[in-house]
Scaffold this active site. Structure first.
Site, short mmCIF file in Angstrom:
data_model
loop_
_atom_site.label_atom_id
_atom_site.label_comp_id
_atom_site.label_asym_id
_atom_site.label_seq_id
_atom_site.Cartn_x
_atom_site.Cartn_y
_atom_site.Cartn_z
N SER A 209 0.83 -1.20 0.00
CA SER A 209 0.00 0.00 0.00
C SER A 209 0.87 1.25 0.00
O SER A 209 0.58 2.23 -0.67
CB SER A 209 -0.93 0.00 1.22
N ARG A 213 0.56 3.16 -3.47
CA ARG A 213 -0.25 4.37 -3.36
C ARG A 213 0.47 5.55 -4.00
O ARG A 213 -0.08 6.28 -4.82
CB ARG A 213 -0.53 4.70 -1.90
N ASN A 217 -0.75 7.31 -7.52
CA ASN A 217 -1.12 8.72 -7.56
C ASN A 217 -0.27 9.50 -8.55
O ASN A 217 -0.77 10.30 -9.34
CB ASN A 217 -0.99 9.33 -6.18
#
Lengths: 282, 156
Positions: A209, A213, A217
């Site tokens: 994660s 992440r 993004n």
């Protein structure tokens, strides 16, 4: 458009390909000329652009902060020291509020992550064709300047943090304590295998994660910049509209890059705090 | 897009930068900040202490001023009292002296009167004797009538 390539698909593909150094199909070592060649190089290749920009930005961070640290005075601080102290203080406060154990590595690490990732993300705000265009003028075919859109970069940091999580978990709880934590929760000891699977997933999810992440993004943000850049070829109306869009997205992106850098730093601290947390019953 | 050696390269880079920050950047900056924090805290504390000292000094000064005023008042009161006493004493003395002088005068006056009476008495006796001689036409033997004369003089 960089390299004078034809279709939009090629343009996008071009922008998403790293400058990769590895073994070429003919057996010699060198830079890949096409995306396919880069793919074919497999694991034993290096994304020269990601590595280069990441190291360069790391050096920028170290350079600026070291310059301030070397001249740091308890007296009246100068402009640079003020700037650096504001960031250090911010990270120190944040770390202190989350991480209550004694470990003087955590806060500096959070600072490094925050500033470095922020700088890497900041590269996203440079118009997508400027530096690749310059590079291609100098004969370098591919150039991805935002290191955090390369999963290698983000996952490398996430995995480094993961190694530290494991290290401090075992150091603080002992190997038995660490494994016990994995096996004896959330269900009673009888269901140890189930617990192990559940907690194992939780554990593995941390680096994934963390790294994905940031990558997701930044990659998505970069992609939108590239798509907006495509509009510049669509005539005056589209060009102006694209310019407005690019400006709007860049403003929004300022928020995202800071937020993502901050999230990465804070989650690192949170995970390491959990690793130090001996009493916790979950 | 695939994972490759960059992963390991970046991991090493990451650790190097973290280590550098941990050893060379964080400590001096944070120490400088803490020292300044402490210096400011000390400064504020000493300023507060100085303010308190000043207040105490002012209180003491006020007290001393008040005491001095009281002392002065006391001295003035004493002086006034003493002066009054002195005046009183002087008055009393003067009065007593006057009294004494008056009494002496009176005594002297009385003596004077007595003396005059005495003298008159003697002359009266002689006058009476002369008068009686003229009346009787004969001399009166002073010796013989001495007793009578003296009695007369005493009656006067």
């Amino acid at each position: 458009m960089a390299g004078g390539t034809g279709s939009s698909a090629e343009y996008i593909q071009h922008h998403l390909t790293n400058l990769t150094y590895g073994q070429l199909p003919d057996g010699s070592w060198g830079l890949a000329h096409t995306a396919e060649e880069a793919q074919a190089m497999g694991f034993w290749s290096v994304n020269v652009d990601s590595m280069g920009w990441s190291i360069a930005l790391g050096l920028v961070f170290c350079g600026i902060f070291y310059a301030a640290a070397r001249k740091a005075t308890p007296g009246v601080p100068g402009g640079l020291q003020n700037f650096v102290e504001a960031i250090v203080d911010f990270i120190d406060d944040t770390t202190r509020s989350i991480f209550t154990y004694k470990n003087d590595l955590i806060a500096p690490m959070a600072l490094t992550i925050f500033v470095w990732v922020w700088l890497m993300n900041l590269m996203d705000l440079i118009p997508v064709d400027w530096i690749p265009g310059l590079a291609s003028a100098m004969g370098i075919h591919y150039m991805k300047i935002v290191p955090s859109t390369d999963p290698n970069i983000t996952m490398a940091m996430a995995l480094s943090v993961f190694v530290l999580i494991i290290f401090y978990s075992i150091k603080c709880k002992g190997l038995g304590g660490f494994l016990g934590e994995l096996a004896f929760h959330p269900f009673p000891k009888i269901a140890a295998p189930v617990n192990f699977v559940l907690e194992g997933v939780t554990l593995i999810a941390k680096p994934l994660s963390l790294g994905l992440r940031l990558f997701g993004n930044m990659y998505a943000g970069e992609m939108i910049f590239i798509l907006i850049a495509l509009m510049f070829t669509g005539g005056l109306v589209f060009g102006v509209f694209g310019g407005v869009l690019q400006w709007g997205w860049a403003v929004f992106h300022v928020l995202i890059i800071t937020l993502q850098a901050f999230i990465f730093a804070v989650l690192t601290v949170v995970y390491l705090a959990q690793a130090h947390d001996v009493e916790s019953e979950h | 897009m695939t994972l490759n050696l960059t992963l390991i390269g970046q991991s090493i880079t990451f650790m190097v930068f973290v280590w550098f920050c941990w050893k060379f950047i964080w400590p001096p900056v944070i120490n400088a900040m803490r020292e300044r924090q402490k210096a400011i805290a000390d400064g504020l504390a000493s300023a507060e202490r100085a303010e308190r000292d000043l207040e105490l000094a002012q209180d003491r000064a006020t007290d001393q001023l008040r005491e001095a005023k009281e002392e002065a008042q006391k001295i003035i009161d004493q002086a006034r009292h003493q002066a009054n006493q002195m005046i009183e004493t002087a008055k009393n003395d003067a009065r007593a002296e006057g009294e004494r002088l008056k009494e002496a005068q009176m005594a002297e006056l009385e003596q004077e009167v007595n003396r005059a009476k005495e003298a008159l008495r003697g002359q009266v006796a002689t006058l009476a004797l002369v008068g009686a001689e003229r009346v009787l036409g004969a001399s009166i033997d002073a010796q013989k009538h001495n007793q009578l004369l003296e009695q007369l003089a005493a009656d006067l």
